[in-house]
Design an enzyme around this catalytic site. Sequence first.
Site, PDB file in Angstrom:
ATOM      1  N   ASP A   1       0.856  -1.197   0.000  1.00 50.62           N
ATOM      2  CA  ASP A   1       0.000   0.000   0.000  1.00 50.62           C
ATOM      3  C   ASP A   1       0.894   1.250   0.000  1.00 50.62           C
ATOM      4  O   ASP A   1       0.909   1.997   0.961  1.00 50.62           O
ATOM      5  CB  ASP A   1      -0.943  -0.010   1.218  1.00 50.62           C
ATOM      6  CG  ASP A   1      -0.218  -0.159   2.555  1.00 50.62           C
ATOM      7  OD1 ASP A   1       0.952  -0.613   2.576  1.00 50.62           O
ATOM      8  OD2 ASP A   1      -0.801   0.189   3.597  1.00 50.62           O
TER       9      ASP A   1
ATOM     10  N   HIS B   1       9.517  -0.116   9.300  1.00 49.24           N
ATOM     11  CA  HIS B   1       8.579  -1.247   9.394  1.00 49.24           C
ATOM     12  C   HIS B   1       8.691  -2.170   8.168  1.00 49.24           C
ATOM     13  O   HIS B   1       9.072  -3.336   8.284  1.00 49.24           O
ATOM     14  CB  HIS B   1       7.136  -0.722   9.474  1.00 49.24           C
ATOM     15  CG  HIS B   1       6.856   0.184  10.619  1.00 49.24           C
ATOM     16  ND1 HIS B   1       6.771  -0.258  11.918  1.00 49.24           N
ATOM     17  CD2 HIS B   1       6.615   1.516  10.675  1.00 49.24           C
ATOM     18  CE1 HIS B   1       6.483   0.753  12.716  1.00 49.24           C
ATOM     19  NE2 HIS B   1       6.382   1.850  11.984  1.00 49.24           N
TER      20      HIS B   1
END
Length: 320
Positions: A13, A245
Amino acid sequence: MATEPKKIIIDTDPGIDDAMAIFLALRSPEVEVIGLTTIYGNVYTTLATRNALHLLEVAGRTDIPVAEGSHVTLNKEPKLGVTDFVHGADGLGNQNFPPPNGKPIEESAADFLVNQAKVNPGKVTVVALGPLTNIALAIQMDPEFVKNIGQIVLLGGSFAVNGNANPAAEANIYGDPQAADVVFISGANVLAVGINVTHQVVLSGSDREKLASSKGKFAQYLTGILEVYFAYHFDAYNTNGAYLHDPTALLAAVDPSLVTCTEGTVRVQTSGITRGLTILCNKHKSFGEITEWSNKPSVKVAVTVDAPRVVKLVMDRLLS
Ligand SMILES: O=c1[nH]cnc2c1ncn2[C@@H]1O[C@H](CO)[C@@H](O)[C@H]1O
């Protein structure tokens, strides 16, 4: 004998840390990126597709197909919000990039996942960097998918620490808790890399300066988009640094020795104020009663990470 690179599909995303992870994958000889599939999360799915195509054009890798994913959650709920305050309204640091020339393939993300796993049984790793809707759809579409897929390495969960979407939930699991629960108890070979681990992996202000002074294509590009990501970390965490992340999850797929893991059954809270909470049953205790964790497949959950080695790999590969 040289081993064949591991085939990976990145479900993404994009997203600033997604862009870093995609570029890292393209600079990692251990893996071959056979496709990108898109999902909502940091941005809506339409923009995720556009950004995925754009990033491949930046990288000169328009040979890699992009398959568009779901616009709604597994339960067909529309997405009500995205995290533009983390990544900018365009998902890539508000840099006014031109629209991509390329188009996604006709196949949906879930179809692409099912078909690639079928033609390369046991050989494909999905690196899932957003909410898990596409993966759950693939699991529901094809009963053979969990057997055919080699591994699912996912960035998600906040095992025994606060979340980042809210104190209970990490953003990717919060994005589609039902889908996450389906994936965790599917029986597939799953490695979850949560923010309990990725919050230890920080790109410092001085690392960012090194990227800025490099002439490397990816370093230059990332320097521009990282401004918004650093500003968000300064606002949210009062720090001059950014959590890596998605790059950490990607590198855990490239080199599993970067993390250590525990194993157990993970369930996801799907409603109430703790919606999106991930709870691992570590199997050290047997419970007197049947629980919602009993007799369900186990997954691996990362518990430690060699953060200096991850940051070094990120820097070395993105600077080159
Ligand atoms: O505060 C936040 N809210 C929502 N999403 C976030 C936040 N911080 C980081 N991320 C994004 O969610 C994933 C990790 O949970 C990463 O993709 C990160 O960029």
